[in-house]
Design a protein around this motif. Structure first.
Motif, short mmCIF file in Angstrom:
data_model
loop_
_atom_site.label_atom_id
_atom_site.label_comp_id
_atom_site.label_asym_id
_atom_site.label_seq_id
_atom_site.Cartn_x
_atom_site.Cartn_y
_atom_site.Cartn_z
N LEU A 57 58.18 47.15 30.00
CA LEU A 57 57.14 46.55 29.16
C LEU A 57 56.61 45.26 29.79
CD1 LEU A 57 55.46 46.39 26.61
CD2 LEU A 57 57.44 45.38 25.43
N ALA A 58 57.51 44.46 30.37
CA ALA A 58 57.10 43.20 30.98
C ALA A 58 56.19 43.44 32.18
CB ALA A 58 58.33 42.40 31.39
N ARG A 59 56.54 44.41 33.02
CA ARG A 59 55.70 44.70 34.18
C ARG A 59 54.36 45.31 33.75
NH1 ARG A 59 59.29 46.80 39.31
NH2 ARG A 59 60.90 45.18 39.21
N PHE A 60 54.38 46.12 32.71
CA PHE A 60 53.12 46.67 32.21
C PHE A 60 52.20 45.56 31.73
CE2 PHE A 60 50.95 47.52 28.17
CZ PHE A 60 49.93 48.34 28.62
N GLN A 61 52.74 44.57 31.01
CA GLN A 61 51.91 43.47 30.52
C GLN A 61 51.28 42.69 31.67
OE1 GLN A 61 53.78 39.91 28.97
NE2 GLN A 61 52.50 40.01 27.12
N LEU A 62 52.06 42.42 32.71
CA LEU A 62 51.53 41.69 33.86
C LEU A 62 50.44 42.50 34.57
CD1 LEU A 62 51.59 39.32 35.83
CD2 LEU A 62 53.50 40.43 37.01
N ALA A 63 50.67 43.79 34.78
CA ALA A 63 49.67 44.63 35.43
C ALA A 63 48.42 44.77 34.56
CB ALA A 63 50.25 46.01 35.72
N PHE A 64 48.59 44.85 33.25
CA PHE A 64 47.47 44.98 32.31
C PHE A 64 46.52 43.80 32.41
CE2 PHE A 64 45.67 44.24 28.07
CZ PHE A 64 45.09 45.46 27.79
N TRP A 65 47.07 42.58 32.33
CA TRP A 65 46.22 41.39 32.39
C TRP A 65 45.64 41.18 33.77
CZ3 TRP A 65 44.11 40.06 28.28
CH2 TRP A 65 44.77 40.03 27.06
N SER A 66 46.40 41.50 34.81
CA SER A 66 45.89 41.32 36.17
C SER A 66 44.69 42.21 36.41
CB SER A 66 47.00 41.63 37.18
OG SER A 66 48.08 40.73 37.05
N PHE A 67 44.77 43.47 35.99
CA PHE A 67 43.66 44.40 36.20
C PHE A 67 42.44 43.97 35.39
CE2 PHE A 67 41.18 48.16 35.15
CZ PHE A 67 40.98 48.72 36.40
N LEU A 68 42.62 43.59 34.13
CA LEU A 68 41.48 43.19 33.29
C LEU A 68 40.80 41.95 33.85
CD1 LEU A 68 42.45 43.64 29.54
CD2 LEU A 68 41.06 45.10 30.99
N VAL A 69 41.55 40.96 34.28
CA VAL A 69 40.96 39.72 34.78
C VAL A 69 40.19 39.98 36.08
CG1 VAL A 69 41.48 37.45 35.73
CG2 VAL A 69 42.63 38.22 33.66
N ILE A 70 40.76 40.78 36.97
CA ILE A 70 40.07 41.07 38.23
C ILE A 70 38.77 41.84 37.97
CG2 ILE A 70 40.21 42.39 40.38
CD1 ILE A 70 43.20 41.76 40.42
N ALA A 71 38.82 42.86 37.11
CA ALA A 71 37.63 43.64 36.80
C ALA A 71 36.57 42.78 36.11
CB ALA A 71 38.00 44.83 35.92
N ALA A 72 36.98 41.94 35.16
CA ALA A 72 36.02 41.08 34.46
C ALA A 72 35.39 40.06 35.41
CB ALA A 72 36.71 40.36 33.31
N TYR A 73 36.19 39.51 36.30
CA TYR A 73 35.67 38.52 37.26
C TYR A 73 34.58 39.15 38.15
CZ TYR A 73 35.62 34.95 40.91
OH TYR A 73 35.23 33.98 41.79
N VAL A 74 34.85 40.34 38.65
CA VAL A 74 33.86 41.01 39.51
C VAL A 74 32.62 41.38 38.71
CG1 VAL A 74 33.44 43.03 40.96
CG2 VAL A 74 35.65 41.86 41.07
N PHE A 75 32.79 41.84 37.47
CA PHE A 75 31.66 42.23 36.63
C PHE A 75 30.76 41.04 36.33
CE2 PHE A 75 29.83 42.92 32.36
CZ PHE A 75 29.10 44.08 32.62
N ILE A 76 31.34 39.91 35.98
CA ILE A 76 30.54 38.71 35.69
C ILE A 76 29.83 38.23 36.94
CG2 ILE A 76 30.67 36.31 34.95
CD1 ILE A 76 33.01 37.09 33.16
N TRP A 77 30.54 38.22 38.06
CA TRP A 77 29.91 37.80 39.32
C TRP A 77 28.76 38.73 39.70
CZ3 TRP A 77 30.05 40.83 43.84
CH2 TRP A 77 29.44 40.24 44.95
N LEU A 78 28.91 40.01 39.42
CA LEU A 78 27.87 40.98 39.77
C LEU A 78 26.57 40.69 39.03
CD1 LEU A 78 27.27 43.72 41.23
CD2 LEU A 78 27.95 44.84 39.12
N ILE A 79 26.65 40.28 37.78
CA ILE A 79 25.46 40.07 36.96
C ILE A 79 24.95 38.64 37.07
CG2 ILE A 79 24.55 40.10 34.60
CD1 ILE A 79 26.45 42.32 33.96
N THR A 80 25.85 37.67 37.02
CA THR A 80 25.43 36.27 36.95
C THR A 80 25.51 35.53 38.28
OG1 THR A 80 27.65 35.45 36.40
CG2 THR A 80 26.26 36.22 34.58
N GLU A 81 26.19 36.11 39.26
CA GLU A 81 26.41 35.47 40.56
C GLU A 81 27.20 34.18 40.44
OE1 GLU A 81 22.73 34.97 42.60
OE2 GLU A 81 22.29 37.12 42.71
N GLU A 82 27.96 34.03 39.36
CA GLU A 82 28.81 32.87 39.19
C GLU A 82 30.19 33.16 39.77
OE1 GLU A 82 29.18 31.27 35.32
OE2 GLU A 82 27.04 30.96 35.04
#
Length: 343
Positions: free
Chosen positions: A206-231
């Protein structure tokens, strides 16, 4: 008797003159009003620097506005161009002065650039994308005042670049598929310790799942925001706290597992399926595991919705972050007395 007749005659002459002059004055006043209206600035056209698609623009492009009455409005003072502000859908884009201004040709050119001053305006324009582009009105006006009237109401503002979006979706899908594959066939998300198997059949952690869950979401969100806003500077304090909670929980769980004594000889624990592994201990479904798992999913959903709606990493309240930390701490506390053969 002659003096008495002079007064009425004078009144008749004045009245007649007023009646004759009234229409003339009215026509002159109307002409003056029409002349003032004609001299009032009005945007008649807008085009981008994209020659193939002059009716559309995206961040980083330039847009030129045609204002026939610009010269008379500036009254020969070209420096007043610097006070003009671009308006998209009646939203003022502050912080970006005109790139160029030609009062004689009646043209003003703006660069669609995202600055600290215009960040809130661009978020309002680009948030909640439902397509690759949206129709907006284009105008400009002096800073701190109302915008000029405009005839451009169907200019196409590119919200999401199609090629980049398809590339992002493909990369995200491949990344998610690779994560699932590694989770099933390796020990990436599986338990470790003296009482667990080193092969692929060890129970999920469960602990490793939580770490992988947040890591994947943050990386995907960061790329998505950069793609649209160039920030690039979009990571917030809440995101760091969530990653810290996930990392701390995984490290704490690994330390507890390694510090337990060697389990008695017997068969190694075997995975019973993802949900059963992460929600159960040796006594079955446990409340502290269920609590951590559910709150992780709930905050993950809120995280994704916030990124989509506002094109920014969310700022969770200290209460929510404290609740997440409390759930992780409770999980680690109950994990200490668990037998070493189970995660």
């Amino acid at each position: 008797m002659k003096r008495n007749l002079a007064v009425p005659c004078s009144a008749v002459v004045l009245l007649t003159a007023w009646m004759l002059a009234g229409p003339v004055l009215a026509q002159e006043g109307s002409a003056a009003t029409q002349g003032a209206a004609a001299a009032r600035p009005r945007v008649t056209n807008a085009r981008s620097n994209d020659r193939k698609h002059p009716n559309q623009a995206a961040l980083g492009d330039a847009i030129s506005l045609s204002i026939p009455a610009l010269k008379s409005y500036l009254n020969g003072d070209a420096t007043r161009c610097e006070d003009l502000v671009l308006f998209l859908d009646e939203v003022a884009i502050h912080g970006s002065s005109p790139e160029s201004c030609d009062p004689f040709r009646g043209e003003v050119r703006f660069l669609l650039d995202r600055t600290d001053e215009s960040d809130a305006a661009w978020r309002a324009l680009l948030a909640e994308p439902v397509g690759f582009s949206r129709k907006v009105s284009v105008s400009c006006g002096p800073s701190g005042r109302l915008l000029f009237e405009t005839e451009v109401n169907d200019f196409e503002l590119v919200v999401v670049p199609p090629v980049e979006l398809y590339g992002f979706l493909a990369a995200a899908a491949l990344g998610l598929a690779g994560l699932f594959r590694l989770a099933r066939r390796t020990t990436l998300l599986r338990a470790s310790g003296p009482g667990t198997a080193s092969g692929i059949q060890a129970p999920y952690s469960l602990a490793r799942f939580q770490l992988a869950f947040w890591s994947f979401l943050v990386i995907a969100a960061y790329v998505f925001i950069w793609l649209i806003t160039e920030e690039l500077d979009t990571i917030t304090g809440s995101v760091l706290v969530l990653l810290g909670i996930g990392s701390g929980t995984a490290l704490g769980a690994a330390f507890i597992d390694q510090s337990k004594p060697q389990a008695p000889a017997g068969p190694n624990p075997v995975s019973q399926g993802f949900l059963r592994d992460v929600l159960s201990d040796d006594q079955g479904i446990s409340l502290h595991r269920f609590q951590l798992f559910i709150w992780t999913l709930i905050l993950g959903i809120i995280f994704c919705a916030s990124v989509y709606n506002g094109l920014a990493m969310p700022q969770f309240s200290p209460t929510l972050l404290g609740l997440m930390g409390l759930s992780s701490g409770t999980y680690l506390g109950f994990k200490v007395p668990e037998p070493p053969r189970r995660e």
